[in-house]
Design a protein around this motif. Structure first.
Motif, PDB file in Angstrom:
ATOM      1  N   ALA A  33       0.863  -1.184   0.000  1.00 52.98           N
ATOM      2  CA  ALA A  33       0.000   0.000   0.000  1.00 52.98           C
ATOM      3  C   ALA A  33       0.897   1.230   0.000  1.00 52.98           C
ATOM      4  N   HIS A  34       0.426   2.294  -0.614  1.00 55.60           N
ATOM      5  CA  HIS A  34       1.228   3.527  -0.737  1.00 55.60           C
ATOM      6  C   HIS A  34       2.620   3.214  -1.297  1.00 55.60           C
ATOM      7  N   SER A  35       2.607   2.453  -2.372  1.00 52.69           N
ATOM      8  CA  SER A  35       3.856   1.967  -2.955  1.00 52.69           C
ATOM      9  C   SER A  35       4.674   3.074  -3.606  1.00 52.69           C
ATOM     10  N   LYS A  36       4.023   3.936  -4.387  1.00 49.85           N
ATOM     11  CA  LYS A  36       4.746   4.990  -5.092  1.00 49.85           C
ATOM     12  C   LYS A  36       4.930   6.188  -4.179  1.00 49.85           C
ATOM     13  N   GLY A  37       6.181   6.611  -3.995  1.00 47.48           N
ATOM     14  CA  GLY A  37       6.424   7.751  -3.122  1.00 47.48           C
ATOM     15  C   GLY A  37       7.782   8.367  -3.357  1.00 47.48           C
ATOM     16  N   ILE A  38       8.091   9.353  -2.541  1.00 48.61           N
ATOM     17  CA  ILE A  38       9.381  10.037  -2.602  1.00 48.61           C
ATOM     18  C   ILE A  38       9.825  10.351  -1.181  1.00 48.61           C
ATOM     19  N   LEU A  39      11.115  10.141  -0.902  1.00 45.36           N
ATOM     20  CA  LEU A  39      11.671  10.349   0.432  1.00 45.36           C
ATOM     21  C   LEU A  39      12.465  11.655   0.464  1.00 45.36           C
ATOM     22  N   LEU A  40      12.192  12.462   1.467  1.00 43.49           N
ATOM     23  CA  LEU A  40      12.780  13.791   1.589  1.00 43.49           C
ATOM     24  C   LEU A  40      13.373  13.962   2.982  1.00 43.49           C
ATOM     25  N   GLU A  41      14.157  15.021   3.162  1.00 45.57           N
ATOM     26  CA  GLU A  41      14.796  15.285   4.441  1.00 45.57           C
ATOM     27  C   GLU A  41      14.613  16.735   4.856  1.00 45.57           C
ATOM     28  N   GLY A  42      14.746  16.967   6.156  1.00 49.06           N
ATOM     29  CA  GLY A  42      14.635  18.328   6.666  1.00 49.06           C
ATOM     30  C   GLY A  42      14.817  18.362   8.161  1.00 49.06           C
ATOM     31  N   THR A  43      14.174  19.332   8.803  1.00 51.08           N
ATOM     32  CA  THR A  43      14.290  19.493  10.255  1.00 51.08           C
ATOM     33  C   THR A  43      12.923  19.827  10.848  1.00 51.08           C
ATOM     34  N   PHE A  44      12.790  19.535  12.135  1.00 50.72           N
ATOM     35  CA  PHE A  44      11.582  19.865  12.887  1.00 50.72           C
ATOM     36  C   PHE A  44      11.959  20.774  14.051  1.00 50.72           C
ATOM     37  N   GLN A  45      11.270  21.911  14.171  1.00 49.86           N
ATOM     38  CA  GLN A  45      11.481  22.829  15.289  1.00 49.86           C
ATOM     39  C   GLN A  45      10.196  22.908  16.110  1.00 49.86           C
ATOM     40  N   PRO A  46      10.229  22.469  17.364  1.00 51.05           N
ATOM     41  CA  PRO A  46       9.002  22.452  18.167  1.00 51.05           C
ATOM     42  C   PRO A  46       8.645  23.831  18.726  1.00 51.05           C
ATOM     43  N   THR A  47       7.396  23.974  19.093  1.00 51.07           N
ATOM     44  CA  THR A  47       6.926  25.171  19.787  1.00 51.07           C
ATOM     45  C   THR A  47       7.087  24.966  21.295  1.00 51.07           C
ATOM     46  N   PRO A  48       7.064  26.038  22.082  1.00 52.43           N
ATOM     47  CA  PRO A  48       7.078  25.881  23.545  1.00 52.43           C
ATOM     48  C   PRO A  48       5.902  25.046  24.052  1.00 52.43           C
ATOM     49  N   GLU A  49       4.757  25.130  23.369  1.00 49.60           N
ATOM     50  CA  GLU A  49       3.583  24.366  23.780  1.00 49.60           C
ATOM     51  C   GLU A  49       3.827  22.867  23.689  1.00 49.60           C
ATOM     52  N   ALA A  50       4.593  22.442  22.674  1.00 54.20           N
ATOM     53  CA  ALA A  50       4.898  21.017  22.521  1.00 54.20           C
ATOM     54  C   ALA A  50       5.657  20.500  23.733  1.00 54.20           C
ATOM     55  N   GLY A  51       6.623  21.284  24.221  1.00 53.23           N
ATOM     56  CA  GLY A  51       7.409  20.876  25.382  1.00 53.23           C
ATOM     57  C   GLY A  51       6.591  20.808  26.655  1.00 53.23           C
ATOM     58  N   SER A  63      16.053  21.627  17.483  1.00 59.39           N
ATOM     59  CA  SER A  63      15.833  21.146  16.126  1.00 59.39           C
ATOM     60  C   SER A  63      16.133  19.645  16.065  1.00 59.39           C
ATOM     61  N   THR A  64      15.333  18.919  15.301  1.00 59.69           N
ATOM     62  CA  THR A  64      15.512  17.476  15.139  1.00 59.69           C
ATOM     63  C   THR A  64      15.498  17.134  13.653  1.00 59.69           C
ATOM     64  N   PRO A  65      16.482  16.363  13.161  1.00 61.45           N
ATOM     65  CA  PRO A  65      16.456  15.934  11.751  1.00 61.45           C
ATOM     66  C   PRO A  65      15.255  15.033  11.481  1.00 61.45           C
ATOM     67  N   ILE A  66      14.675  15.173  10.309  1.00 63.53           N
ATOM     68  CA  ILE A  66      13.519  14.344   9.949  1.00 63.53           C
ATOM     69  C   ILE A  66      13.670  13.790   8.530  1.00 63.53           C
ATOM     70  N   PHE A  67      13.020  12.659   8.307  1.00 62.94           N
ATOM     71  CA  PHE A  67      12.735  12.157   6.965  1.00 62.94           C
ATOM     72  C   PHE A  67      11.232  12.282   6.770  1.00 62.94           C
ATOM     73  N   VAL A  68      10.816  12.610   5.570  1.00 62.47           N
ATOM     74  CA  VAL A  68       9.399  12.667   5.227  1.00 62.47           C
ATOM     75  C   VAL A  68       9.193  11.894   3.930  1.00 62.47           C
ATOM     76  N   ARG A  69       8.242  10.984   3.944  1.00 61.62           N
ATOM     77  CA  ARG A  69       7.891  10.268   2.708  1.00 61.62           C
ATOM     78  C   ARG A  69       6.467  10.612   2.323  1.00 61.62           C
ATOM     79  N   PHE A  70       6.297  11.224   1.144  1.00 60.23           N
ATOM     80  CA  PHE A  70       4.983  11.445   0.555  1.00 60.23           C
ATOM     81  C   PHE A  70       4.690  10.296  -0.397  1.00 60.23           C
ATOM     82  N   SER A  71       3.419   9.898  -0.486  1.00 59.63           N
ATOM     83  CA  SER A  71       3.111   8.735  -1.317  1.00 59.63           C
ATOM     84  C   SER A  71       1.705   8.796  -1.887  1.00 59.63           C
TER      85      SER A  71
END
Length: 310
Positions: A33-51, A63-71
């Motif tokens: 399922a969700h076979s066709k996709g693309i893998l990307l990279e970036g960063t995540f910066q949280p808000t104070p509310e998240a903490g 900041s935290t490194p992330i991978f994101v796959r859209f499909s």
């Protein structure tokens, strides 16, 4: 991540994997399922509310490194981006965390798709849906199963871009604060560029790779930004059934911003090996009692092992 010891759960996951391949075809090394996709990279910066809501590392680090796959939907790896069967779209997010004290790599994931609906509460019920689809009797099944009918009838328009689509976690999760307070949430991702769809007539004129091409071109011009939000449950809200939705009036808080800035090198190879886990497995975030989570985790692991062996 080991396979579950629950024999019924594992058997159902294996049957789901097999039936998905029956429905879309068998493609060694590809997801069912969700076979066709693309893998990307970036960063995540949280808000104070998240903490405040969670003690998890990625909600408290600058900041935290992330991978994101859209499909695209279905298990067909060559499905055209402008095919109506390619909706709903999928999104997998991996937060790459600092290594553990024994040197092991650490991460946590969120698995989402572009509709807040899911047709069934359990994996066994979803297997029943697949059986009816394969047998051609889904029209007889739907009238007596309102959750599945709602999923089928829900609008699933094609986005102009993976970066201009909303994504939903469907299942509920627990955010656990430093003081032990538990908050039930459902995740949602919204694009900073706004949501925009392609109408049915214009979609016919789109290229079969228009989403893949678009996201590559956008990132070549600059980072793509998306917001991670959390809808917060109130007392009495159902947290163990992904077919039951919370009222739109529930509070929504922003957890942080994802900046996607790179197309992953060796994309096909990396997509083949990465296994997203629907269960968080990190301090500060925990699964709800939604039975679909364990089933999806088992199914994704089976799929990942098959891909790596292919």
């Amino acid at each position: 991540m080991p396979l579950p010891s629950d024999e019924v759960l594992l058997k159902t996951a294996q049957e789901l994997f097999s039936q998905m391949q029956t429905l879309s075809g068998k493609y060694p090394g590809k997801r069912p399922a969700h076979s066709k996709g693309i893998l990307l990279e970036g960063t995540f910066q949280p808000t104070p509310e998240a903490g405040k809501l969670s003690k998890a590392t990625h909600f408290n680090s600058p900041s935290t490194p992330i991978f994101v796959r859209f499909s695209n939907s279905t298990g067909i790896p060559t499905i055209a981006d402008n095919d109506s069967n390619a909706d709903p779209r999928g999104m997998g997010i991996r937060f790459t965390l600092p290594s553990t004290s024994d040197g092991k790599r650490s991460h946590t994931d969120i698995v989402m798709h572009s509709t807040p609906f899911f047709p069934t509460r359990t994996g066994g019920e979803f297997l029943e849906v697949l059986h009816h689809l394969i047998a051609g009797t889904i029209g007889d099944y739907l009238p007596t199963h309102p959750a599945a009918l709602a999923f089928v009838q829900a609008p699933k328009p094609a986005p102009v871009s993976y970066a201009q689509e909303e994504y939903f976690s469907v299942s509920a999760f627990k955010l656990i604060a430093e003081d032990g307070k538990v908050t039930f949430v459902r995740y949602k991702v919204v694009p900073t560029l706004g949501v925009e769809f392609v109408d049915a007539e214009a979609l016919k004129e789109k290229d079969a790779e228009y989403l893949q091409t678009d996201i590559k071109e956008r990132i070549a011009s600059g980072p793509v930004s998306l917001k991670l939000l959390a809808q917060i449950a109130e007392e009495g809200d159902v947290t163990d059934d992904c077919t039951v939705h919370w009222p739109e009036s529930r509070k929504v808080v922003e957890l942080g911003t994802m900046e996607i800035n790179k197309v992953t090198d060796d994309n096909a190879a990396r997509q083949k090996t990465i296994i997203f886990d629907p269960i968080p497995r990190v301090p500060g975030v925990a699964p709800s009692d939604d039975p679909l989570l364990e089933m999806r985790a088992a199914l994704y692991l089976l799929s990942g092992r098959e891909r790596r062996a292919a």
